[in-house]
Design a protein around this motif. Structure first.
Motif, mmCIF file in Angstrom:
data_model
loop_
_atom_site.group_PDB
_atom_site.id
_atom_site.type_symbol
_atom_site.label_atom_id
_atom_site.label_comp_id
_atom_site.label_asym_id
_atom_site.label_seq_id
_atom_site.Cartn_x
_atom_site.Cartn_y
_atom_site.Cartn_z
ATOM 1 N N SER A 106 0.376 -0.537 -8.886
ATOM 2 C CA SER A 106 0.998 0.542 -8.118
ATOM 3 C C SER A 106 1.774 1.471 -9.053
ATOM 4 O O SER A 106 2.732 1.064 -9.693
ATOM 5 C CB SER A 106 1.938 -0.039 -7.051
ATOM 6 O OG SER A 106 2.585 0.982 -6.354
ATOM 7 N N THR B 124 -2.875 5.523 -7.479
ATOM 8 C CA THR B 124 -3.451 4.236 -7.082
ATOM 9 C C THR B 124 -4.752 4.437 -6.322
ATOM 10 O O THR B 124 -5.753 3.760 -6.586
ATOM 11 C CB THR B 124 -2.455 3.448 -6.215
ATOM 12 O OG1 THR B 124 -1.264 3.219 -6.963
ATOM 13 C CG2 THR B 124 -3.038 2.120 -5.777
ATOM 14 N N SER B 125 -4.750 5.374 -5.387
ATOM 15 C CA SER B 125 -5.954 5.635 -4.594
ATOM 16 C C SER B 125 -7.090 6.154 -5.465
ATOM 17 O O SER B 125 -8.249 5.742 -5.320
ATOM 18 C CB SER B 125 -5.648 6.640 -3.473
ATOM 19 O OG SER B 125 -4.735 6.095 -2.543
ATOM 20 N N SER C 113 -5.026 5.643 0.303
ATOM 21 C CA SER C 113 -4.816 6.739 1.252
ATOM 22 C C SER C 113 -5.973 7.736 1.304
ATOM 23 O O SER C 113 -5.996 8.583 2.193
ATOM 24 C CB SER C 113 -3.510 7.481 0.906
ATOM 25 O OG SER C 113 -3.560 7.988 -0.424
ATOM 26 N N HIS D 235 1.221 6.479 -4.900
ATOM 27 C CA HIS D 235 0.121 6.378 -3.956
ATOM 28 C C HIS D 235 -1.115 7.149 -4.408
ATOM 29 O O HIS D 235 -2.225 6.661 -4.345
ATOM 30 C CB HIS D 235 0.564 6.879 -2.583
ATOM 31 C CG HIS D 235 1.391 5.870 -1.839
ATOM 32 N ND1 HIS D 235 2.040 4.842 -2.472
ATOM 33 C CD2 HIS D 235 1.654 5.746 -0.515
ATOM 34 C CE1 HIS D 235 2.681 4.116 -1.574
ATOM 35 N NE2 HIS D 235 2.474 4.651 -0.371
ATOM 36 N N ASN E 262 -4.949 -5.212 -3.271
ATOM 37 C CA ASN E 262 -3.869 -4.774 -4.157
ATOM 38 C C ASN E 262 -3.969 -5.344 -5.565
ATOM 39 O O ASN E 262 -3.286 -4.883 -6.477
ATOM 40 C CB ASN E 262 -2.513 -5.153 -3.544
ATOM 41 C CG ASN E 262 -2.175 -4.304 -2.338
ATOM 42 O OD1 ASN E 262 -2.970 -4.189 -1.415
ATOM 43 N ND2 ASN E 262 -0.996 -3.700 -2.333
ATOM 44 N N THR F 298 -3.286 -1.937 0.543
ATOM 45 C CA THR F 298 -2.270 -1.378 1.439
ATOM 46 C C THR F 298 -1.786 0.009 1.011
ATOM 47 O O THR F 298 -1.165 0.714 1.805
ATOM 48 C CB THR F 298 -1.059 -2.318 1.530
ATOM 49 O OG1 THR F 298 -0.538 -2.546 0.212
ATOM 50 C CG2 THR F 298 -1.452 -3.654 2.150
ATOM 51 N N GLU F 299 -2.057 0.417 -0.231
ATOM 52 C CA GLU F 299 -1.598 1.723 -0.701
ATOM 53 C C GLU F 299 -2.738 2.738 -0.803
ATOM 54 O O GLU F 299 -2.539 3.847 -1.305
ATOM 55 C CB GLU F 299 -0.905 1.576 -2.061
ATOM 56 C CG GLU F 299 0.372 0.743 -1.999
ATOM 57 C CD GLU F 299 1.115 0.732 -3.320
ATOM 58 O OE1 GLU F 299 0.734 1.509 -4.221
ATOM 59 O OE2 GLU F 299 2.070 -0.044 -3.443
ATOM 60 N N THR G 105 -2.928 3.915 6.702
ATOM 61 C CA THR G 105 -2.371 5.273 6.747
ATOM 62 C C THR G 105 -2.031 5.638 8.194
ATOM 63 O O THR G 105 -2.493 4.986 9.143
ATOM 64 C CB THR G 105 -3.384 6.284 6.190
ATOM 65 O OG1 THR G 105 -4.589 6.215 6.962
ATOM 66 C CG2 THR G 105 -3.704 5.973 4.738
#
Length: 523
Positions: A61, A67-68, A97, A64, A56, A94-95, A123
């Motif tokens: 952030s 960020t990905s 996807s 989502h 992270n 953690t984010e 996910t």
């Protein structure tokens, strides 16, 4: 001259290479890349980082999806520009996807001698490990979270793998057994919450030294005598509890001759304690640390714990956490009858430190603590941490009034309250005290207090006491040799003239004046 000044102003670049790598390793990889502007020595240094950690800290952030996408760009660029060996690749954002992008990173890693891979996929959809992942033959450490494994027929194993960690990973029982059996050097195994797997066969793990098993397992067998550390956390399965094997205890400990650390968490002791075990197949001669979560209203679990302690001649430290008695069936009468039996009487000479956490103050818990106090002649310390809302005063009174076979045994009570614990009057009747350590307490000495005639060590930290309190304590404890006074609220002056035998003095806080007679004993 200018060259010398430039060198002095850039001392960090003169550090050895391994120190520079250590600095870069501790930075987020995005920040590590920015160090290239510092000097020519730093320009390409980050490209040869052996450990690639993407978490992270890499991206802010901002939704989502964005960020990905940003993280994908960062990882793609790092792998494209990276030169040198990759010791470990860690993806733990953690984010993140976009799990489809992991495939080409795995393809890249399968072509280089990577030694460690850690994938944490958060996910709802499990990431399916691609077939080419199983070509990573240089792997030493593998950690997977939120993944799905389908082992290809051509897979011959990870011949160098020593550490395997699987959590929330989907695979069949057969595939798990194949994976373990084809990693001949495996020494460290962690299996947590694997859906659909209830039996664990470890017969092929000949070199296994550390085992951590958590989940709905009904049977764990095939453990070898090389095991040094075992952690068991078995989720209670009410449907399967009626069919539990009454030989679980003996079966599990049949081959663990060399175990040194044993942790039994949550409902695992209930699994092991089917039938009342009075003895083990053999002594656990190397066990030095035992930690267990215990239902003290269960005779089976108490008997199991006592059996483990009696069978471990080198066991010095034991830790217990009490289960909430509200969630357990009432069987206290049976427990009371158990303590009347002569079979549990023993001498636990090896035990030195006992920790009791989440104590509710019920009679079975007190009886167990009294049993330890009366059976452990070399006990040095018993630490008690009551559950929130429990009356500590009653608990302390019961234990202080109970018999102890160890003269040096200390009882330390840790409370959840922020206000200081008020030391009760009957505490001052403990005339056999040799060591006294109080932290976060309030002390008011009764007029009838004549002193602790055997006390030679006293430690007071953040203790509320009257201005003359320390002086009274010193005056009425003639053998006192070691004294520590730290942060005593409201006390700025202390008179230690009566401490004639004092050898060690440690004072800290807002003291303005300390009066004492200097004697040649003080060191």
């Amino acid at each position: 001259m200018e060259k010398r000044m430039a060198q002095e102003s850039d001392r960090i670049s003169l550090l050895p290479g391994h120190i520079l790598d250590e600095i870069l390793w501790r930075l987020p990889i995005k920040e590590a890349g920015r160090t290239s502007v510092l000097s020519t020595k730093w320009r390409y240094r980050w490209r040869s980082l052996p450990h690639l950690w993407f978490d992270n800290r890499c991206t802010w952030s901002n939704g989502h999806g964005q960020t990905s996408q940003n993280l994908v760009k960062i990882i793609d660029r790092v792998l494209m520009l990276h030169s040198g060996p990759i010791q470990s690749f860690i993806l733990a954002h953690t984010e993140f996807s976009n799990i489809r992008d992991i495939d080409h990173w795995m393809l890249h890693l399968s072509k280089v001698p990577v030694k460690g891979i850690y994938l944490c996929v958060c996910t709802l959809e499990k990431y399916k490990m691609p077939t080419f992942f199983f070509n990573c033959q240089h792997l030493i450490r593998l950690k997977l979270y939120g993944c799905s494994i389908k082992i290809p027929i051509s897979f011959e194993g990870f011949k160098n793998l020593q550490s395997l960690y699987l959590q929330h990973v989907e695979l069949s029982p057969y595939e798990l057994e194949v994976l373990i059996s084809r990693c001949p050097l495996l020494t460290h195994l962690v299996l947590k919450y694997l859906p659909g797997i209830t039996r664990l066969n470890l017969e092929a793990a000949r070199n296994l030294m550390e085992l951590d098993v958590r989940g709905a397992f009904q049977d764990v067998f095939g453990v070898t005598n090389r095991l040094r550390s075992v952690t068991i956390d078995i989720i209670e399965n009410r449907q399967a509890s009626g069919n539990a094997n009454s030989g679980n205890f003996h079966k599990f400990f049949r081959n663990v001759h060399n175990i040194q650390i044993l942790k039994i968490e949550n409902y695992s002791l209930k699994y092991l304690a089917q039938g009342i075990p009075w003895t083990l197949p053999h002594a656990l001669v190397h066990l030095k640390h035992l930690s267990a979560c215990v239902d003290f209203t269960s005779v089976k679990q108490i008997a199991t714990v006592i059996c483990l302690i009696k069978s471990s001649p080198q066991l010095k430290k034991i830790e217990f956490q009490a289960q909430d008695p509200k969630n357990q069936p009432t069987a206290r009468t049976t427990v009371a009858e158990f303590w009347k039996l002569p079979c549990h009487s023993c001498c636990l000479e090896q035990v030195q430190v006992v920790s009791m956490r989440n104590i509710f103050g019920i009679e079975p818990e007190l009886e167990f603590m009294k049993f330890l106090l009366t059976s452990s002649p070399n006990l040095q310390k018993m630490v008690i941490q009551p559950s929130a809302g429990i009356a500590e005063g009653k608990l302390l009174r019961e234990l202080l009034q109970s018999r102890r076979v160890s003269a040096q045994a200390q009882i330390a009570l840790y409370t959840h309250k922020r206000q200081n614990y008020k030391i009760p009057i009957y505490f001052f009747n403990c005339q056999d005290l040799t060591i006294l350590k109080l932290c976060g307490c309030s002390v008011k000495m009764p007029p009838s207090f004549e002193g602790f005639k055997k006390l030679y060590t006293s430690y007071l930290h953040r203790v509320e006491v009257s201005p003359c309190g320390p002086e009274v304590l010193v005056c009425r404890c003639p053998p006192l040799k070691c004294l520590t006074l730290k942060d005593l609220k409201g006390i700025t002056r202390v008179n230690l003239e009566a401490a004639r035998k004092l050898e060690s003095l440690d004072i800290g806080g807002a003291f303005l004046d300390v009066a004492f007679v200097v004697v040649n004993r003080l060191k």
